[in-house]
Design a protein around this motif. Structure first.
Motif, PDB file in Angstrom:
ATOM      1  N   TYR A   1      -0.355 -11.065   5.366  1.00  0.00           N
ATOM      2  CA  TYR A   1       0.319 -10.405   6.574  1.00  0.00           C
ATOM      3  C   TYR A   1       1.888 -10.201   6.327  1.00  0.00           C
ATOM      4  CZ  TYR A   1      -3.786 -11.798   9.010  1.00  0.00           C
ATOM      5  OH  TYR A   1      -5.071 -11.890   9.546  1.00  0.00           O
ATOM      6  N   LEU A   2       2.545 -10.754   5.515  1.00  0.00           N
ATOM      7  CA  LEU A   2       3.850 -10.528   4.964  1.00  0.00           C
ATOM      8  C   LEU A   2       3.862  -8.974   4.340  1.00  0.00           C
ATOM      9  CD1 LEU A   2       5.511 -13.818   3.981  1.00  0.00           C
ATOM     10  CD2 LEU A   2       6.498 -12.181   5.610  1.00  0.00           C
ATOM     11  N   GLY A   3       2.671  -8.720   3.620  1.00  0.00           N
ATOM     12  CA  GLY A   3       2.845  -7.491   3.123  1.00  0.00           C
ATOM     13  C   GLY A   3       2.512  -6.522   4.091  1.00  0.00           C
ATOM     14  N   GLN A   4       1.910  -6.685   5.060  1.00  0.00           N
ATOM     15  CA  GLN A   4       1.510  -5.854   6.200  1.00  0.00           C
ATOM     16  C   GLN A   4       2.735  -5.476   6.879  1.00  0.00           C
ATOM     17  OE1 GLN A   4      -1.719  -7.375   8.537  1.00  0.00           O
ATOM     18  NE2 GLN A   4      -3.057  -5.916   7.704  1.00  0.00           N
TER      19      GLN A   4
ATOM     20  N   GLN B   1       4.995  -3.499   4.946  1.00  0.00           N
ATOM     21  CA  GLN B   1       4.572  -2.102   4.733  1.00  0.00           C
ATOM     22  C   GLN B   1       4.992  -1.439   5.937  1.00  0.00           C
ATOM     23  OE1 GLN B   1       0.525  -1.934   3.483  1.00  0.00           O
ATOM     24  NE2 GLN B   1       0.394   0.335   3.959  1.00  0.00           N
ATOM     25  N   SER B   2       4.872  -1.694   7.082  1.00  0.00           N
ATOM     26  CA  SER B   2       5.180  -1.132   8.241  1.00  0.00           C
ATOM     27  C   SER B   2       6.478  -0.749   8.667  1.00  0.00           C
ATOM     28  CB  SER B   2       4.721  -2.223   9.628  1.00  0.00           C
ATOM     29  OG  SER B   2       5.770  -3.353   9.658  1.00  0.00           O
ATOM     30  N   ARG B   3       7.325  -1.787   7.738  1.00  0.00           N
ATOM     31  CA  ARG B   3       8.869  -1.358   7.619  1.00  0.00           C
ATOM     32  C   ARG B   3       9.150  -0.130   6.564  1.00  0.00           C
ATOM     33  NH1 ARG B   3      11.583  -7.257   7.532  1.00  0.00           N
ATOM     34  NH2 ARG B   3      11.557  -7.602   9.550  1.00  0.00           N
ATOM     35  N   GLY B   4       8.112   0.278   5.813  1.00  0.00           N
ATOM     36  CA  GLY B   4       8.087   1.194   4.811  1.00  0.00           C
ATOM     37  C   GLY B   4       8.793   0.589   3.642  1.00  0.00           C
ATOM     38  N   ASP B   5       8.839  -0.966   3.360  1.00  0.00           N
ATOM     39  CA  ASP B   5       9.472  -1.277   2.313  1.00  0.00           C
ATOM     40  C   ASP B   5       8.074  -1.486   1.147  1.00  0.00           C
ATOM     41  OD1 ASP B   5      10.360  -2.791   0.190  1.00  0.00           O
ATOM     42  OD2 ASP B   5      11.454  -4.109   1.370  1.00  0.00           O
TER      43      ASP B   5
ATOM     44  N   LEU C   1      -7.652  -4.697  -1.478  1.00  0.00           N
ATOM     45  CA  LEU C   1      -7.934  -3.413  -0.621  1.00  0.00           C
ATOM     46  C   LEU C   1      -6.607  -2.919  -0.185  1.00  0.00           C
ATOM     47  CD1 LEU C   1     -11.503  -4.122   0.800  1.00  0.00           C
ATOM     48  CD2 LEU C   1     -10.979  -2.936  -1.280  1.00  0.00           C
ATOM     49  N   ALA C   2      -5.986  -3.642   0.496  1.00  0.00           N
ATOM     50  CA  ALA C   2      -4.574  -3.182   0.884  1.00  0.00           C
ATOM     51  C   ALA C   2      -3.692  -2.862  -0.232  1.00  0.00           C
ATOM     52  CB  ALA C   2      -3.924  -4.302   1.994  1.00  0.00           C
ATOM     53  N   LEU C   3      -3.553  -3.622  -1.151  1.00  0.00           N
ATOM     54  CA  LEU C   3      -2.535  -3.046  -2.293  1.00  0.00           C
ATOM     55  C   LEU C   3      -3.251  -1.670  -2.911  1.00  0.00           C
ATOM     56  CD1 LEU C   3      -0.421  -3.697  -4.020  1.00  0.00           C
ATOM     57  CD2 LEU C   3      -2.156  -4.965  -5.715  1.00  0.00           C
ATOM     58  N   GLY C   4      -4.592  -1.569  -2.983  1.00  0.00           N
ATOM     59  CA  GLY C   4      -5.191  -0.347  -3.355  1.00  0.00           C
ATOM     60  C   GLY C   4      -4.633   0.737  -2.669  1.00  0.00           C
ATOM     61  N   ARG C   5      -4.994   0.419  -1.081  1.00  0.00           N
ATOM     62  CA  ARG C   5      -4.495   1.673  -0.327  1.00  0.00           C
ATOM     63  C   ARG C   5      -3.240   2.047  -0.191  1.00  0.00           C
ATOM     64  NH1 ARG C   5      -8.208  -1.472   3.195  1.00  0.00           N
ATOM     65  NH2 ARG C   5      -6.561  -2.659   3.772  1.00  0.00           N
ATOM     66  N   LEU C   6      -2.236   1.167  -0.606  1.00  0.00           N
ATOM     67  CA  LEU C   6      -0.901   1.192  -0.742  1.00  0.00           C
ATOM     68  C   LEU C   6      -0.472   2.109  -1.803  1.00  0.00           C
ATOM     69  CD1 LEU C   6       2.259   0.232   0.249  1.00  0.00           C
ATOM     70  CD2 LEU C   6       2.078  -1.420  -1.146  1.00  0.00           C
ATOM     71  N   TYR C   7      -1.101   1.773  -2.693  1.00  0.00           N
ATOM     72  CA  TYR C   7      -1.025   2.609  -4.155  1.00  0.00           C
ATOM     73  C   TYR C   7      -1.446   4.002  -3.822  1.00  0.00           C
ATOM     74  CZ  TYR C   7       0.282  -1.418  -7.080  1.00  0.00           C
ATOM     75  OH  TYR C   7       1.010  -2.277  -7.595  1.00  0.00           O
ATOM     76  N   GLU C   8      -2.522   4.214  -3.115  1.00  0.00           N
ATOM     77  CA  GLU C   8      -2.865   5.411  -2.924  1.00  0.00           C
ATOM     78  C   GLU C   8      -1.981   6.268  -1.923  1.00  0.00           C
ATOM     79  OE1 GLU C   8      -7.209   6.133  -1.301  1.00  0.00           O
ATOM     80  OE2 GLU C   8      -7.409   3.993  -1.802  1.00  0.00           O
ATOM     81  N   MET C   9      -1.240   5.769  -0.890  1.00  0.00           N
ATOM     82  CA  MET C   9      -0.431   6.213  -0.016  1.00  0.00           C
ATOM     83  C   MET C   9       0.874   6.828  -0.976  1.00  0.00           C
ATOM     84  SD  MET C   9      -0.398   3.775   3.462  1.00  0.00           S
ATOM     85  CE  MET C   9       1.400   3.845   3.278  1.00  0.00           C
ATOM     86  N   GLU C  10       1.252   6.188  -1.833  1.00  0.00           N
ATOM     87  CA  GLU C  10       2.324   6.384  -3.079  1.00  0.00           C
ATOM     88  C   GLU C  10       1.955   7.461  -3.764  1.00  0.00           C
ATOM     89  OE1 GLU C  10       3.536   2.657  -3.946  1.00  0.00           O
ATOM     90  OE2 GLU C  10       5.394   2.763  -2.503  1.00  0.00           O
ATOM     91  N   SER C  11       0.472   7.847  -3.977  1.00  0.00           N
ATOM     92  CA  SER C  11      -0.221   8.845  -4.861  1.00  0.00           C
ATOM     93  C   SER C  11      -0.052   8.292  -6.287  1.00  0.00           C
ATOM     94  CB  SER C  11       0.656  10.169  -4.849  1.00  0.00           C
ATOM     95  OG  SER C  11       0.615  10.669  -3.456  1.00  0.00           O
ATOM     96  N   ASP C  12      -0.018   6.730  -6.426  1.00  0.00           N
ATOM     97  CA  ASP C  12      -0.118   6.079  -7.562  1.00  0.00           C
ATOM     98  C   ASP C  12      -1.426   5.864  -7.890  1.00  0.00           C
ATOM     99  OD1 ASP C  12       0.022   4.605  -9.920  1.00  0.00           O
ATOM    100  OD2 ASP C  12       1.455   3.574  -9.376  1.00  0.00           O
ATOM    101  N   PHE C  13      -2.433   6.793  -8.281  1.00  0.00           N
ATOM    102  CA  PHE C  13      -3.823   6.823  -8.231  1.00  0.00           C
ATOM    103  C   PHE C  13      -4.366   5.930  -9.361  1.00  0.00           C
ATOM    104  CE2 PHE C  13      -3.299  10.910  -5.907  1.00  0.00           C
ATOM    105  CZ  PHE C  13      -3.505  10.476  -4.849  1.00  0.00           C
TER     106      PHE C  13
END
Length: 164
Positions: free
Chosen positions: A59-62, A65-69, A121-133
């Motif tokens: 939840y701290l990761g979420q 992420q909501s703050r853009g960090d 899964l959240a970490l994978g989605r975060l990397y996808e958002m940053e285009s680090d495929f």
């Protein structure tokens, strides 16, 4: 049950009774998060993490992420991933045979469940958002090693652009 006010009241009551209760700290943090009070949510979630609640880092990761960090979010997602240890006898390693000196048969580890997979899964989605495929691919492949039946991980892996 989507009753934020009651959840906040009960969490506060539990904290007043036993302030080291990590579950109550987590619930109060989630209530603050739902109400948009990010500073208070961060304090509560960090407190829950300090008292070793297993879901606090996710939840701290979420929150971050909501703050853009995204760097801090990735850090907390990684901390929410619990490693699994599988004991392996020397016979399996050297001779590819399962044997044991006990009277009971060896127990093999079951896969992880959807809740345990969510930080991955959240970490994978975060990397996808940053285009680090490539990093996302590594995360999804790793979680599929943990549990090859996680459909969402396989779907997200299949949807990644092919590496060149």
């Amino acid at each position: 049950m989507d009753n934020v006010d009651e959840a906040g009241h009960l969490a506060q009551k539990a904290i007043d009774t036993l302030w080291t209760c990590s579950g109550a700290q987590l619930v109060r943090g989630l209530v603050n998060l739902a109400e948009g009070n990010l500073a208070a949510a961060e304090v509560d979630l960090r407190t829950a993490l300090y008292f070793r609640h297993p879901d606090a880092a996710y939840y701290l990761g979420q929150l971050y992420q909501s703050r853009g960090d995204t760097d801090t979010a990735a850090h907390y997602y990684e901390n929410a991933i619990s490693p699994s240890v599988v004991p392996v006898d020397v016979e399996i390693t050297l001779y590819d045979r399962s044997t044991t000196f006990d009277m009971l048969p060896p127990l093999f580890r079951m896969g992880i469940g959807p809740q345990q997979a969510e930080p991955w899964l959240a970490l994978g989605r975060l990397y996808e958002m940053e285009s680090d495929f490539e990093a996302a691919r590594l995360v999804y492949e790793t979680v599929l090693l943990e549990d090859p039946y996680l459909a969402e991980a396989q779907e997200r892996l299949d949807a990644l652009p092919s590496s060149q």
